[in-house]
Design a protein around this motif. Sequence first.
Motif, short mmCIF file in Angstrom:
data_model
loop_
_atom_site.label_atom_id
_atom_site.label_comp_id
_atom_site.label_asym_id
_atom_site.label_seq_id
_atom_site.Cartn_x
_atom_site.Cartn_y
_atom_site.Cartn_z
N TYR A 4 -7.20 6.27 0.71
CA TYR A 4 -5.66 6.34 0.88
C TYR A 4 -5.40 6.46 2.44
N TYR A 38 -4.74 3.24 4.71
CA TYR A 38 -3.56 2.69 4.75
C TYR A 38 -2.40 3.43 5.33
N ASP A 39 -2.92 4.68 5.92
CA ASP A 39 -2.03 5.59 6.43
C ASP A 39 -2.19 5.19 8.06
N ALA A 40 -1.26 4.24 8.52
CA ALA A 40 -1.31 3.73 9.64
C ALA A 40 -0.69 4.95 10.69
N TYR A 76 2.49 8.00 2.93
CA TYR A 76 2.93 6.54 3.07
C TYR A 76 4.39 6.38 3.04
N GLU A 112 3.82 0.89 4.74
CA GLU A 112 2.42 1.49 4.31
C GLU A 112 2.11 1.31 2.89
N THR A 135 1.66 -2.25 2.02
CA THR A 135 0.55 -2.85 2.50
C THR A 135 -0.83 -2.37 1.48
N TRP A 136 -0.70 -1.12 1.36
CA TRP A 136 -1.62 -0.58 0.24
C TRP A 136 -1.57 -1.31 -1.15
N ALA A 189 -3.19 -4.80 -0.92
CA ALA A 189 -4.75 -4.70 -1.09
C ALA A 189 -5.03 -4.23 -2.45
#
Length: 92
Positions: free
Chosen positions: A51, A54-56, A62, A66, A69-70, A73
């Motif tokens: 997790y 992807y927590d930019a 998120y 975000e 994006t997750w 993927a």
Amino acid sequence: MTLHASAAALSLVLAGVADPVSFIEVDADSDGAVTHAELLAVAPDVTEAQYALYDADGNGSYDPPEFDTWLAAYSGRRNDEPGGGEGDDPPR
């Protein structure tokens, strides 16, 4: 704040999840953020470490970009990877 629901989030199906999911659906408390706990409702195999990838901004949740994006993927994983779907190999 404007909630973002991308076409990807609305049209992609998560591996192992029967129905398409969107940010708004996963954000159970409607606070504009998806926590790891909320994500587990649709993707129970996602670890905290996965997790966090992807927590930019590192804030522990998120935001819509975000999540998108997750989702891209996660839904693109191969069947032989942890949490991969059945018969959902991405095109090669």
